[in-house]
Design a protein around this motif. Sequence first.
Motif, PDB file in Angstrom:
ATOM      1  N   ASP A 270       1.938  12.950  -9.970  1.00  0.00           N
ATOM      2  CA  ASP A 270       1.456  14.319  -9.766  1.00  0.00           C
ATOM      3  C   ASP A 270      -0.067  14.370  -9.843  1.00  0.00           C
ATOM      4  OD1 ASP A 270       2.143  16.886  -9.077  1.00  0.00           O
ATOM      5  OD2 ASP A 270       2.151  17.641 -11.128  1.00  0.00           O
ATOM      6  N   PHE A 271      -0.685  13.296  -9.361  1.00  0.00           N
ATOM      7  CA  PHE A 271      -2.144  13.199  -9.330  1.00  0.00           C
ATOM      8  C   PHE A 271      -2.634  13.669  -7.961  1.00  0.00           C
ATOM      9  CE2 PHE A 271      -5.983  10.897  -8.156  1.00  0.00           C
ATOM     10  CZ  PHE A 271      -6.799  11.056  -9.272  1.00  0.00           C
ATOM     11  N   LYS A 272      -3.593  14.554  -7.947  1.00  0.00           N
ATOM     12  CA  LYS A 272      -4.141  15.070  -6.686  1.00  0.00           C
ATOM     13  C   LYS A 272      -5.219  14.101  -6.188  1.00  0.00           C
ATOM     14  CE  LYS A 272      -2.143  19.258  -6.473  1.00  0.00           C
ATOM     15  NZ  LYS A 272      -0.953  18.966  -7.251  1.00  0.00           N
ATOM     16  N   THR A 273      -4.918  13.419  -5.085  1.00  0.00           N
ATOM     17  CA  THR A 273      -5.883  12.444  -4.559  1.00  0.00           C
ATOM     18  C   THR A 273      -7.065  13.135  -3.873  1.00  0.00           C
ATOM     19  OG1 THR A 273      -4.508  12.278  -2.564  1.00  0.00           O
ATOM     20  CG2 THR A 273      -4.239  10.557  -4.243  1.00  0.00           C
ATOM     21  N   GLN A 274      -6.850  14.341  -3.356  1.00  0.00           N
ATOM     22  CA  GLN A 274      -7.930  15.029  -2.642  1.00  0.00           C
ATOM     23  C   GLN A 274      -9.167  15.195  -3.537  1.00  0.00           C
ATOM     24  OE1 GLN A 274      -6.965  18.251  -0.016  1.00  0.00           O
ATOM     25  NE2 GLN A 274      -8.753  19.433  -0.621  1.00  0.00           N
ATOM     26  N   GLY A 275     -10.272  14.682  -3.051  1.00  0.00           N
ATOM     27  CA  GLY A 275     -11.526  14.811  -3.786  1.00  0.00           C
ATOM     28  C   GLY A 275     -11.700  13.809  -4.912  1.00  0.00           C
ATOM     29  N   SER A 276     -10.671  13.007  -5.180  1.00  0.00           N
ATOM     30  CA  SER A 276     -10.771  12.030  -6.273  1.00  0.00           C
ATOM     31  C   SER A 276     -11.545  10.794  -5.825  1.00  0.00           C
ATOM     32  CB  SER A 276      -9.377  11.618  -6.750  1.00  0.00           C
ATOM     33  OG  SER A 276      -8.711  10.874  -5.748  1.00  0.00           O
ATOM     34  N   ARG A 277     -11.972  10.008  -6.809  1.00  0.00           N
ATOM     35  CA  ARG A 277     -12.707   8.764  -6.531  1.00  0.00           C
ATOM     36  C   ARG A 277     -11.780   7.589  -6.838  1.00  0.00           C
ATOM     37  NH1 ARG A 277     -16.131  12.156  -9.136  1.00  0.00           N
ATOM     38  NH2 ARG A 277     -15.740  11.156 -11.163  1.00  0.00           N
TER      39      ARG A 277
ATOM     40  N   PRO B 290       0.812  -1.222   0.000  1.00  0.00           N
ATOM     41  CA  PRO B 290       0.000   0.000   0.000  1.00  0.00           C
ATOM     42  C   PRO B 290       0.847   1.274   0.000  1.00  0.00           C
ATOM     43  CG  PRO B 290      -0.860  -1.550   1.594  1.00  0.00           C
ATOM     44  CD  PRO B 290       0.434  -2.117   1.101  1.00  0.00           C
ATOM     45  N   LEU B 291       1.926   1.249   0.768  1.00  0.00           N
ATOM     46  CA  LEU B 291       2.817   2.412   0.809  1.00  0.00           C
ATOM     47  C   LEU B 291       3.419   2.673  -0.568  1.00  0.00           C
ATOM     48  CD1 LEU B 291       3.543   4.262   3.173  1.00  0.00           C
ATOM     49  CD2 LEU B 291       5.584   2.871   3.562  1.00  0.00           C
ATOM     50  N   GLY B 292       3.793   1.588  -1.250  1.00  0.00           N
ATOM     51  CA  GLY B 292       4.356   1.712  -2.595  1.00  0.00           C
ATOM     52  C   GLY B 292       3.344   2.241  -3.599  1.00  0.00           C
ATOM     53  N   VAL B 293       2.094   1.792  -3.480  1.00  0.00           N
ATOM     54  CA  VAL B 293       1.031   2.277  -4.370  1.00  0.00           C
ATOM     55  C   VAL B 293       0.800   3.769  -4.147  1.00  0.00           C
ATOM     56  CG1 VAL B 293      -1.443   2.143  -4.885  1.00  0.00           C
ATOM     57  CG2 VAL B 293      -0.120   0.048  -4.602  1.00  0.00           C
ATOM     58  N   GLN B 294       0.741   4.182  -2.889  1.00  0.00           N
ATOM     59  CA  GLN B 294       0.556   5.599  -2.585  1.00  0.00           C
ATOM     60  C   GLN B 294       1.696   6.445  -3.158  1.00  0.00           C
ATOM     61  OE1 GLN B 294       1.110   7.098   1.477  1.00  0.00           O
ATOM     62  NE2 GLN B 294      -0.877   8.121   1.332  1.00  0.00           N
ATOM     63  N   ARG B 295       2.928   5.956  -3.019  1.00  0.00           N
ATOM     64  CA  ARG B 295       4.091   6.686  -3.540  1.00  0.00           C
ATOM     65  C   ARG B 295       4.030   6.785  -5.069  1.00  0.00           C
ATOM     66  NH1 ARG B 295       9.445   7.442  -1.588  1.00  0.00           N
ATOM     67  NH2 ARG B 295       8.540   7.126   0.479  1.00  0.00           N
ATOM     68  N   MET B 296       3.618   5.698  -5.709  1.00  0.00           N
ATOM     69  CA  MET B 296       3.475   5.711  -7.175  1.00  0.00           C
ATOM     70  C   MET B 296       2.483   6.778  -7.621  1.00  0.00           C
ATOM     71  SD  MET B 296       3.225   1.782  -8.420  1.00  0.00           S
ATOM     72  CE  MET B 296       4.272   1.483  -9.808  1.00  0.00           C
ATOM     73  N   ILE B 297       1.354   6.827  -6.939  1.00  0.00           N
ATOM     74  CA  ILE B 297       0.321   7.809  -7.294  1.00  0.00           C
ATOM     75  C   ILE B 297       0.862   9.226  -7.121  1.00  0.00           C
ATOM     76  CG2 ILE B 297      -1.947   8.733  -6.648  1.00  0.00           C
ATOM     77  CD1 ILE B 297      -2.735   5.815  -5.904  1.00  0.00           C
ATOM     78  N   SER B 298       1.624   9.443  -6.045  1.00  0.00           N
ATOM     79  CA  SER B 298       2.185  10.778  -5.803  1.00  0.00           C
ATOM     80  C   SER B 298       3.181  11.161  -6.888  1.00  0.00           C
ATOM     81  CB  SER B 298       2.852  10.838  -4.424  1.00  0.00           C
ATOM     82  OG  SER B 298       4.066  10.114  -4.404  1.00  0.00           O
ATOM     83  N   GLU B 299       3.895  10.172  -7.429  1.00  0.00           N
ATOM     84  CA  GLU B 299       4.877  10.432  -8.497  1.00  0.00           C
ATOM     85  C   GLU B 299       4.194  10.838  -9.803  1.00  0.00           C
ATOM     86  OE1 GLU B 299       8.260  10.378  -8.599  1.00  0.00           O
ATOM     87  OE2 GLU B 299       8.385  10.074  -6.433  1.00  0.00           O
TER      88      GLU B 299
ATOM     89  N   LEU C 136      -4.874   4.622   3.983  1.00  0.00           N
ATOM     90  CA  LEU C 136      -3.874   5.594   3.533  1.00  0.00           C
ATOM     91  C   LEU C 136      -4.478   6.656   2.623  1.00  0.00           C
ATOM     92  CD1 LEU C 136      -0.604   3.681   2.509  1.00  0.00           C
ATOM     93  CD2 LEU C 136      -0.854   5.333   4.356  1.00  0.00           C
ATOM     94  N   LEU C 137      -5.226   6.197   1.624  1.00  0.00           N
ATOM     95  CA  LEU C 137      -5.715   7.110   0.597  1.00  0.00           C
ATOM     96  C   LEU C 137      -6.882   7.974   1.064  1.00  0.00           C
ATOM     97  CD1 LEU C 137      -5.458   4.775  -2.532  1.00  0.00           C
ATOM     98  CD2 LEU C 137      -3.905   6.614  -1.856  1.00  0.00           C
ATOM     99  N   SER C 138      -7.527   7.581   2.161  1.00  0.00           N
ATOM    100  CA  SER C 138      -8.620   8.392   2.707  1.00  0.00           C
ATOM    101  C   SER C 138      -8.177   9.205   3.922  1.00  0.00           C
ATOM    102  CB  SER C 138      -9.808   7.492   3.086  1.00  0.00           C
ATOM    103  OG  SER C 138      -9.428   6.550   4.071  1.00  0.00           O
ATOM    104  N   SER C 139      -6.906   9.057   4.321  1.00  0.00           N
ATOM    105  CA  SER C 139      -6.402   9.746   5.513  1.00  0.00           C
ATOM    106  C   SER C 139      -6.335  11.255   5.302  1.00  0.00           C
ATOM    107  CB  SER C 139      -5.007   9.219   5.880  1.00  0.00           C
ATOM    108  OG  SER C 139      -4.090   9.516   4.837  1.00  0.00           O
ATOM    109  N   LYS C 140      -6.327  11.976   6.400  1.00  0.00           N
ATOM    110  CA  LYS C 140      -6.253  13.442   6.340  1.00  0.00           C
ATOM    111  C   LYS C 140      -4.812  13.890   6.125  1.00  0.00           C
ATOM    112  CE  LYS C 140     -10.260  14.251   9.356  1.00  0.00           C
ATOM    113  NZ  LYS C 140     -10.721  14.850  10.632  1.00  0.00           N
ATOM    114  N   THR C 141      -4.293  13.630   4.930  1.00  0.00           N
ATOM    115  CA  THR C 141      -2.917  13.986   4.579  1.00  0.00           C
ATOM    116  C   THR C 141      -2.888  14.512   3.143  1.00  0.00           C
ATOM    117  OG1 THR C 141      -2.409  11.783   3.683  1.00  0.00           O
ATOM    118  CG2 THR C 141      -2.011  12.123   6.050  1.00  0.00           C
ATOM    119  N   THR C 142      -1.765  15.078   2.761  1.00  0.00           N
ATOM    120  CA  THR C 142      -1.654  15.611   1.400  1.00  0.00           C
ATOM    121  C   THR C 142      -1.706  14.510   0.342  1.00  0.00           C
ATOM    122  OG1 THR C 142       0.761  15.545   1.616  1.00  0.00           O
ATOM    123  CG2 THR C 142      -0.329  17.644   2.079  1.00  0.00           C
ATOM    124  N   LEU C 143      -1.372  13.277   0.733  1.00  0.00           N
ATOM    125  CA  LEU C 143      -1.428  12.151  -0.209  1.00  0.00           C
ATOM    126  C   LEU C 143      -2.690  11.319  -0.007  1.00  0.00           C
ATOM    127  CD1 LEU C 143       2.304  10.945  -0.169  1.00  0.00           C
ATOM    128  CD2 LEU C 143       1.203  12.553  -1.725  1.00  0.00           C
ATOM    129  N   GLY C 144      -3.636  11.863   0.747  1.00  0.00           N
ATOM    130  CA  GLY C 144      -4.881  11.161   1.029  1.00  0.00           C
ATOM    131  C   GLY C 144      -6.091  11.989   0.620  1.00  0.00           C
TER     132      GLY C 144
END
Length: 295
Positions: free
Chosen positions: A154-161, A143-152, A178-186
Amino acid sequence: MNSKLIDGKEISSSIKNKLKSEIDEIKNKHSRVPSLVVVLVGKNPASISYVKAKEKACQLVGIECHIERLDEKISENEIISYIESLNENDQIDGMIVQLPLPKNLDEEKIVQTISPLKDVDGLCNENLGLLASGSPRFVPATPLGVQRMISELDFKTQGSRIVIIGRSKLVGIPLALLLSSKTTLGNATVTICHSRSENIKKYTLDADIVVVATGFPSTLTKDMVKKKSIIIDVGVNRIEDNTKKNGFRLIGDSDFDDIIEIVSKITPVPGGVGPMTIAMLLENVTKAFYLGVKE
């Protein structure tokens, strides 16, 4: 390389290069390096392959890695006693038990024996609870690797489905947290689908990102995917292929060849999520070292 491919090898290589420099500094300052013990029970070919990859990656960045190879007939109590001895060894920073274990062994009981401070796979109940509470210590590496990939990307997860197909404790559940957490990558709106979900297509067609992690080929087909969406395929399935020297090839859980035609980005299998999982494990081991120093 096709511009639609998310290159896990390239991203993970950058992470490992930074880690190597960091571990060189650790060695100069502390006169030792982070250490990992991998417990491998039996001779499952896939497990042996994964463990070799982890050992090689550790050597590359300078992490000390020991593979403890145990006979598949070993008793549960013997494994637990060995893990408890590692818990007490202050020269061991992290440990993982390579899964799956032989059927005669209670995986959950054995994993929960690992000290939460050395649980670099992030599977102990305490670490999963910390993740759920918003104060993660160790997060499972995939999961950590998937989150890092998404961040690379330059996709904004906030508000996304985001739709995750699969609810395992190793991938689906922690990734949703992770992806629903209250963070810049969530801050995404996350839906988990699974084997008891009805009409999964209804959810995936509305998703900006679909993560598929079921362990079954063709879980995600072209008709289930929205145009210009992003597909993260966590699955690794061996299928027979007589044209290959080893008699098989690896595919994911999605119909890659069909889906790549309509999406904006997709991970290949192999070379996508797999290298990221190993890179995140190395980061977790290094984090465990720092936690041990603080202790």
